[in-house]
Design a protein around this motif. Structure first.
Motif, PDB file in Angstrom:
ATOM      1  N   ARG A  37      72.125  51.855  32.102  1.00 11.80           N
ATOM      2  CA  ARG A  37      70.952  52.085  32.670  1.00 11.80           C
ATOM      3  C   ARG A  37      70.896  51.772  33.997  1.00 11.80           C
ATOM      4  NH1 ARG A  37      66.438  49.839  28.696  1.00 11.80           N
ATOM      5  NH2 ARG A  37      67.529  50.942  26.715  1.00 11.80           N
ATOM      6  N   SER A  38      70.483  52.844  35.004  1.00 15.15           N
ATOM      7  CA  SER A  38      70.221  52.703  36.434  1.00 15.15           C
ATOM      8  C   SER A  38      68.912  53.691  36.642  1.00 15.15           C
ATOM      9  CB  SER A  38      71.496  53.668  37.145  1.00 15.15           C
ATOM     10  OG  SER A  38      71.363  55.168  36.869  1.00 15.15           O
ATOM     11  N   ASP A  39      68.435  53.494  37.819  1.00 17.90           N
ATOM     12  CA  ASP A  39      67.372  53.995  38.461  1.00 17.90           C
ATOM     13  C   ASP A  39      67.422  55.710  38.126  1.00 17.90           C
ATOM     14  OD1 ASP A  39      66.495  51.815  39.264  1.00 17.90           O
ATOM     15  OD2 ASP A  39      67.124  52.029  41.178  1.00 17.90           O
ATOM     16  N   GLU A  40      68.465  56.213  38.180  1.00 20.30           N
ATOM     17  CA  GLU A  40      68.640  57.831  38.054  1.00 20.30           C
ATOM     18  C   GLU A  40      68.866  58.291  36.493  1.00 20.30           C
ATOM     19  OE1 GLU A  40      70.939  56.041  39.778  1.00 20.30           O
ATOM     20  OE2 GLU A  40      69.989  56.363  41.785  1.00 20.30           O
ATOM     21  N   GLY A  41      69.103  57.115  35.634  1.00 18.50           N
ATOM     22  CA  GLY A  41      69.233  57.699  34.287  1.00 18.50           C
ATOM     23  C   GLY A  41      70.335  56.418  33.623  1.00 18.50           C
ATOM     24  N   LEU A  42      71.405  57.335  33.509  1.00 15.06           N
ATOM     25  CA  LEU A  42      72.568  56.166  33.198  1.00 15.06           C
ATOM     26  C   LEU A  42      73.800  56.561  34.184  1.00 15.06           C
ATOM     27  CD1 LEU A  42      72.909  56.828  29.335  1.00 15.06           C
ATOM     28  CD2 LEU A  42      71.812  54.932  30.492  1.00 15.06           C
ATOM     29  N   ALA A  43      74.266  55.386  34.539  1.00 16.30           N
ATOM     30  CA  ALA A  43      75.534  55.435  35.412  1.00 16.30           C
ATOM     31  C   ALA A  43      76.698  55.163  34.429  1.00 16.30           C
ATOM     32  CB  ALA A  43      75.321  54.279  36.254  1.00 16.30           C
ATOM     33  N   GLU A  61      90.171  55.751  36.925  1.00 15.96           N
ATOM     34  CA  GLU A  61      88.770  55.478  36.662  1.00 15.96           C
ATOM     35  C   GLU A  61      87.984  56.688  37.404  1.00 15.96           C
ATOM     36  OE1 GLU A  61      86.822  52.376  39.775  1.00 15.96           O
ATOM     37  OE2 GLU A  61      88.515  51.532  38.714  1.00 15.96           O
ATOM     38  N   ARG A  62      86.924  56.862  36.925  1.00 11.13           N
ATOM     39  CA  ARG A  62      85.858  57.777  37.565  1.00 11.13           C
ATOM     40  C   ARG A  62      84.579  57.262  37.252  1.00 11.13           C
ATOM     41  NH1 ARG A  62      87.308  63.236  34.079  1.00 11.13           N
ATOM     42  NH2 ARG A  62      89.374  62.513  34.885  1.00 11.13           N
ATOM     43  N   ARG A  63      83.473  57.904  38.200  1.00  7.93           N
ATOM     44  CA  ARG A  63      82.131  57.471  37.797  1.00  7.93           C
ATOM     45  C   ARG A  63      81.357  58.709  37.868  1.00  7.93           C
ATOM     46  NH1 ARG A  63      81.334  51.931  38.877  1.00  7.93           N
ATOM     47  NH2 ARG A  63      83.291  50.890  39.533  1.00  7.93           N
ATOM     48  N   TYR A  64      80.436  58.789  37.230  1.00  6.72           N
ATOM     49  CA  TYR A  64      79.259  59.965  37.249  1.00  6.72           C
ATOM     50  C   TYR A  64      77.922  59.195  37.025  1.00  6.72           C
ATOM     51  CZ  TYR A  64      83.259  62.861  36.516  1.00  6.72           C
ATOM     52  OH  TYR A  64      84.518  63.631  36.886  1.00  6.72           O
ATOM     53  N   VAL A  65      76.972  59.971  37.329  1.00  6.69           N
ATOM     54  CA  VAL A  65      75.493  59.663  37.018  1.00  6.69           C
ATOM     55  C   VAL A  65      74.941  60.842  35.842  1.00  6.69           C
ATOM     56  CG1 VAL A  65      73.202  59.315  37.797  1.00  6.69           C
ATOM     57  CG2 VAL A  65      75.125  58.332  39.073  1.00  6.69           C
ATOM     58  N   TRP A  66      74.244  60.380  34.844  1.00  4.60           N
ATOM     59  CA  TRP A  66      73.836  61.467  33.901  1.00  4.60           C
ATOM     60  C   TRP A  66      72.182  61.155  34.102  1.00  4.60           C
ATOM     61  CZ3 TRP A  66      76.031  62.979  28.775  1.00  4.60           C
ATOM     62  CH2 TRP A  66      77.289  63.125  28.790  1.00  4.60           C
ATOM     63  N   ASP A  67      71.663  62.345  34.290  1.00  4.56           N
ATOM     64  CA  ASP A  67      69.975  62.117  34.453  1.00  4.56           C
ATOM     65  C   ASP A  67      69.181  62.328  32.922  1.00  4.56           C
ATOM     66  OD1 ASP A  67      69.630  65.023  33.831  1.00  4.56           O
ATOM     67  OD2 ASP A  67      69.019  65.121  36.208  1.00  4.56           O
ATOM     68  N   LYS A  68      67.920  62.203  32.715  1.00  4.47           N
ATOM     69  CA  LYS A  68      67.239  62.143  31.520  1.00  4.47           C
ATOM     70  C   LYS A  68      67.413  63.564  30.836  1.00  4.47           C
ATOM     71  CE  LYS A  68      62.870  63.641  33.582  1.00  4.47           C
ATOM     72  NZ  LYS A  68      62.788  64.890  33.314  1.00  4.47           N
ATOM     73  N   ASP A  69      67.820  64.619  31.724  1.00  4.11           N
ATOM     74  CA  ASP A  69      67.852  66.128  31.431  1.00  4.11           C
ATOM     75  C   ASP A  69      69.405  66.159  30.791  1.00  4.11           C
ATOM     76  OD1 ASP A  69      65.434  66.750  31.274  1.00  4.11           O
ATOM     77  OD2 ASP A  69      65.172  66.971  33.505  1.00  4.11           O
TER      78      ASP A  69
END
Length: 137
Positions: A37-43, A61-69
């Motif tokens: 969980r993060s402020d934007e959705g899921l990190a 490694e890699r990183r993304y952010v997923w939002d509620k949609d």
């Protein structure tokens, strides 16, 4: 099959990935992905070992952010693509290469993402299988 929602992805996932460049030996990635969980959705953060034939295994490694949609963003905030909540196809254009992606959720909580990348700089197929490992806590 019901549509996926953001909360379905939260937690730890085992990742097994095959990378098949056109005309070259197949590479493999074995690791873990964590949706927290993060402020934007899921990190999302994945890490593991990438094995390219003829080379020493390396940390990847890699990183993304997923939002509620179920929109996916690069770590720097740029839009990447949208995940179809019932599974299916989507795409990403990264000039001059085109990324075609298919999400398969039929065997939830096991799921697969298949990327077909075509363009003057890239030509490969990448298949990633995820299996749930439990909570991120």
């Amino acid at each position: 099959m019901s549509a996926r929602v953001l909360a379905d992805f939260e937690g730890r996932w085992r990742i097994a990935r095959r990378i098949m460049p056109s005309g070259q030996p197949e590479a493999a990635f074995d690791g873990e992905g964590v949706f927290a969980r993060s402020d934007e959705g899921l990190a999302y953060h994945e890490s593991g070992q990438l094995q390219i034939p003829g080379q020493t295994a390396m940390q990847s490694e890699r990183r993304y952010v997923w939002d509620k949609d179920l929109n996916v963003f690069f770590q720097d905030g740029r839009f990447f693509h949208s995940v179809p909540n019932a599974g299916g196809e989507t795409e990403h254009w990264c000039d001059p290469d085109h990324y075609y992606v298919t999400y398969l959720f039929e065997k939830w909580p096991r799921w697969r993402v298949t990327w077909r990348v075509l363009g003057p700089r890239k030509d490969y197929l990448m298949i990633t299988d995820y299996s749930h490992k439990g909570s991120s806590a």
